[in-house]
Design an enzyme around this catalytic site. Structure first.
Site, PDB file in Angstrom:
ATOM      1  N   HIS A  32       0.832   5.333   1.176  1.00 57.23           N
ATOM      2  CA  HIS A  32       0.198   6.381   1.970  1.00 57.23           C
ATOM      3  C   HIS A  32       0.298   7.705   1.217  1.00 57.23           C
ATOM      4  O   HIS A  32       1.366   8.050   0.716  1.00 57.23           O
ATOM      5  CB  HIS A  32       0.945   6.604   3.293  1.00 57.23           C
ATOM      6  CG  HIS A  32       0.958   5.447   4.227  1.00 57.23           C
ATOM      7  ND1 HIS A  32       0.192   5.406   5.363  1.00 57.23           N
ATOM      8  CD2 HIS A  32       1.654   4.277   4.213  1.00 57.23           C
ATOM      9  CE1 HIS A  32       0.432   4.288   6.028  1.00 57.23           C
ATOM     10  NE2 HIS A  32       1.316   3.576   5.349  1.00 57.23           N
TER      11      HIS A  32
ATOM     12  N   HIS B   2       0.841  -1.206   0.000  1.00 54.85           N
ATOM     13  CA  HIS B   2       0.000   0.000   0.000  1.00 54.85           C
ATOM     14  C   HIS B   2       0.869   1.246   0.000  1.00 54.85           C
ATOM     15  O   HIS B   2       2.012   1.227   0.466  1.00 54.85           O
ATOM     16  CB  HIS B   2      -0.932   0.019   1.216  1.00 54.85           C
ATOM     17  CG  HIS B   2      -0.229  -0.076   2.531  1.00 54.85           C
ATOM     18  ND1 HIS B   2       0.185  -1.269   3.062  1.00 54.85           N
ATOM     19  CD2 HIS B   2       0.148   0.873   3.424  1.00 54.85           C
ATOM     20  CE1 HIS B   2       0.778  -1.057   4.229  1.00 54.85           C
ATOM     21  NE2 HIS B   2       0.774   0.248   4.469  1.00 54.85           N
TER      22      HIS B   2
HETATM   23  P1  AMP Z   1       1.826   0.533   7.468  1.00 57.38           P
HETATM   24  O1  AMP Z   1       2.470   0.880   8.773  1.00 57.38           O
HETATM   25  O2  AMP Z   1       2.517   1.159   6.283  1.00 57.38           O
HETATM   26  O3  AMP Z   1       1.604  -0.954   7.309  1.00 57.38           O
HETATM   27  O4  AMP Z   1       0.413   1.251   7.519  1.00 57.38           O
HETATM   28  C1  AMP Z   1      -0.806   0.624   7.652  1.00 57.38           C
HETATM   29  C2  AMP Z   1      -1.857   1.719   7.743  1.00 57.38           C
HETATM   30  O5  AMP Z   1      -3.137   1.144   7.620  1.00 57.38           O
HETATM   31  C3  AMP Z   1      -1.833   2.491   9.081  1.00 57.38           C
HETATM   32  O6  AMP Z   1      -1.637   3.869   8.819  1.00 57.38           O
HETATM   33  C4  AMP Z   1      -3.212   2.207   9.661  1.00 57.38           C
HETATM   34  O7  AMP Z   1      -3.736   3.307  10.349  1.00 57.38           O
HETATM   35  C5  AMP Z   1      -4.027   1.851   8.448  1.00 57.38           C
HETATM   36  N1  AMP Z   1      -5.154   0.967   8.704  1.00 57.38           N
HETATM   37  C6  AMP Z   1      -5.148  -0.183   9.396  1.00 57.38           C
HETATM   38  N2  AMP Z   1      -6.364  -0.736   9.413  1.00 57.38           N
HETATM   39  C7  AMP Z   1      -7.167   0.079   8.679  1.00 57.38           C
HETATM   40  C8  AMP Z   1      -8.553   0.067   8.318  1.00 57.38           C
HETATM   41  N3  AMP Z   1      -9.363  -0.915   8.702  1.00 57.38           N
HETATM   42  N4  AMP Z   1      -9.027   1.078   7.561  1.00 57.38           N
HETATM   43  C9  AMP Z   1      -8.216   2.082   7.168  1.00 57.38           C
HETATM   44  N5  AMP Z   1      -6.908   2.157   7.466  1.00 57.38           N
HETATM   45  C10 AMP Z   1      -6.390   1.175   8.226  1.00 57.38           C
END
Ligand code: AMP
Ligand code: ZN
Length: 137
Positions: A103, A101
């Protein structure tokens, strides 16, 4: 991790709710539920890939077209001063969700969020040469 258990695959399959910003046949973009700033958006491929090394080049290209489209829209509509594009790979780099993903983090001049200003020292030419020797395809 199997895609049945993956939280972002569950979002894609609408098994858990999300605030969808944009969708096309290959990609989904939704608001991060723990936003660093207002409008913090996550862009994913609908297919499950764990890291940058797993996503096929053509899907990566398509995904970054979506990242650009959403970043431009956020810049205009949320009247931000800029944005960070962040993409974590593997646990050591802070990747929590093991579904590739990107950001998009909207930024303002005086938002008091993170700045990439980590103390560092200028490398010597020998340091650069040593590491460069190891970096081959
Ligand atoms: P990473 O640390 O790059 O794996 O980021 C994962 C991101 O996903 C974090 O910023 C979380 O806040 C976000 N996240 C986790 N669960 C959800 C969800 N159900 N809906 C939206 N964002 C999420
Ligand atoms: Zn997944």
């Amino acid at each position: 991790m199997k895609s049945e258990d993956c939280i972002f695959c569950k979002i894609t399959r609408r098994e858990i709710p999300s605030k969808i910003v944009y969708e096309n046949n290959l990609n989904l973009a939704f608001l991060d539920i723990f936003p660093i700033s207002k409008g913090h958006t996550i862009v994913i491929p609908k297919n499950h890939y764990s890291t940058l090394e797993d996503i096929p080049d053509n899907e990566l290209t398509e995904l970054y077209k979506v990242v650009k489209k959403i970043a431009s829209m956020i810049h205009e509509k949320l009247q931000t001063d800029g944005y960070n594009i962040l993409q974590n790979n593997f646990t050591a780099a802070g990747q929590v969700v093991k579904h590739f993903h990107v950001h998009i983090i909207p930024r303002k001049f005086d938002d008091d969020k993170f700045r990439v200003k980590i103390p560092r020292n200028q490398a010597t030419e020998a340091d650069l040469n040593n590491v460069l020797k190891k970096m081959e395809f």
